[in-house]
Design a protein around this motif. Sequence first.
Motif, PDB file in Angstrom:
ATOM      1  N   SER A 299     -38.162 -56.446  23.677  1.00  0.00           N
ATOM      2  CA  SER A 299     -36.987 -56.565  24.533  1.00  0.00           C
ATOM      3  C   SER A 299     -36.638 -55.236  25.184  1.00  0.00           C
ATOM      4  CB  SER A 299     -35.784 -57.063  23.722  1.00  0.00           C
ATOM      5  OG  SER A 299     -35.385 -56.067  22.786  1.00  0.00           O
TER       6      SER A 299
ATOM      7  N   SER B 286     -34.450 -53.044  24.456  1.00  0.00           N
ATOM      8  CA  SER B 286     -33.081 -52.557  24.417  1.00  0.00           C
ATOM      9  C   SER B 286     -32.408 -53.022  23.134  1.00  0.00           C
ATOM     10  CB  SER B 286     -32.286 -53.072  25.629  1.00  0.00           C
ATOM     11  OG  SER B 286     -32.230 -54.478  25.625  1.00  0.00           O
ATOM     12  N   GLY B 287     -31.689 -52.110  22.501  1.00  0.00           N
ATOM     13  CA  GLY B 287     -30.885 -52.461  21.348  1.00  0.00           C
ATOM     14  C   GLY B 287     -31.634 -52.601  20.043  1.00  0.00           C
ATOM     15  N   GLY B 288     -32.937 -52.535  20.071  1.00  0.00           N
ATOM     16  CA  GLY B 288     -33.695 -52.689  18.845  1.00  0.00           C
ATOM     17  C   GLY B 288     -34.205 -51.353  18.337  1.00  0.00           C
TER      18      GLY B 288
END
Length: 124
Positions: free
Chosen positions: A53, A55-57
């Motif tokens: 993804s 983002s954010g991981g």
Amino acid sequence: VQLQASGGGLVQAGGSLRLSCAASGGTSNLYTMGWFRQAPGKEREFVAATTWSGSGGPQLSADSVAERFTISRDRGKNMVLLQLNSLKAEDTAVYYCAAGDRWSGSHAPGYDYWGQGTLVTVSS
């Protein structure tokens, strides 16, 4: 899932390269994207990992490259990129991209899919 790595080549020490890993076929289940490398006569080693993804991981980089290499996700092109800066002779290796459906970080057996590799040669 098919992975196609590209962008390798011959570069002088101190130079830069950008590696790309294009993913195709069944990418909707991917979670982790990683880069590994194998130098001549040495075992494969982890370089960096991120999430599909982008983002954010979680993200992870090997200590030996964390300040010089950057992994990122090009969502528009279904690619994962590895920017290599300040290259050293010891960075010479075949670089492989890998993908999996769960977070595997630096754990190579956790990756389900592997690309064919792209050769990076750094001359001193």
